[in-house]
Design a protein around this motif. Structure first.
Motif, PDB file in Angstrom:
ATOM      1  N   VAL A  24       0.847  -1.199   0.000  1.00  0.00           N
ATOM      2  CA  VAL A  24       0.000   0.000   0.000  1.00  0.00           C
ATOM      3  C   VAL A  24       0.879   1.246   0.000  1.00  0.00           C
ATOM      4  O   VAL A  24       1.776   1.398   0.824  1.00  0.00           O
ATOM      5  N   ILE A  42      -7.884  -4.989   0.116  1.00  0.00           N
ATOM      6  CA  ILE A  42      -6.742  -4.589   0.932  1.00  0.00           C
ATOM      7  C   ILE A  42      -6.483  -5.691   1.946  1.00  0.00           C
ATOM      8  O   ILE A  42      -7.387  -6.142   2.636  1.00  0.00           O
ATOM      9  N   THR A  86      -1.962   3.460  -4.872  1.00  0.00           N
ATOM     10  CA  THR A  86      -1.051   2.317  -4.890  1.00  0.00           C
ATOM     11  C   THR A  86      -0.682   1.925  -6.306  1.00  0.00           C
ATOM     12  O   THR A  86       0.475   1.645  -6.610  1.00  0.00           O
TER      13      THR A  86
END
Length: 114
Positions: A24, A42, A86
């Protein structure tokens, strides 16, 4: 990507992370122990176990958020911003190609954004 794919993966956790996940990068910082997969999920490896993090919604905005920690500081960004930064908005250091940046170790990258 689903957690079942990780469970069925034959290699170790570190190999899975290298092969399928991207660290990230948000707000000019690399968040150690947090990753994004190609589907926008995530992941966290903060507590020894690799897991997909749960999103939440606040009352003011109807966009999903996630809670991230960096150096004991709490961040609550929008999930789509984390995914976008990202994968797309990486301000590369001068003279570094995206291929070189992808091969650069996380610890080395963190020195560019403090």
């Amino acid at each position: 990507m689903k957690i079942e794919e990780y469970i069925e993966y034959k290699g170790n956790k570190e190999d899975f992370i290298k092969e399928y996940l991207t660290p990230v990068f948000y707000g000019g910082k690399i968040f150690e122990g947090y990753y994004v997969d190609k589907d926008g999920q995530i992941w966290s490896s903060k507590y020894k176990k690799l897991r997909i993090m749960k999103w939440f919604f606040n009352k003011e905005k109807q966009y999903p958020r996630i809670t991230l920690y960096l150096n004991r500081e709490r961040y609550v960004p929008l999930v789509h911003r984390v995914v976008c930064e990202t994968f797309h908005d990486v301000p590369l250091p001068e003279g570094v190609t995206i291929e070189e940046w992808k091969r650069t170790p996380k610890k080395a990258k963190s020195h560019f954004y403090h």
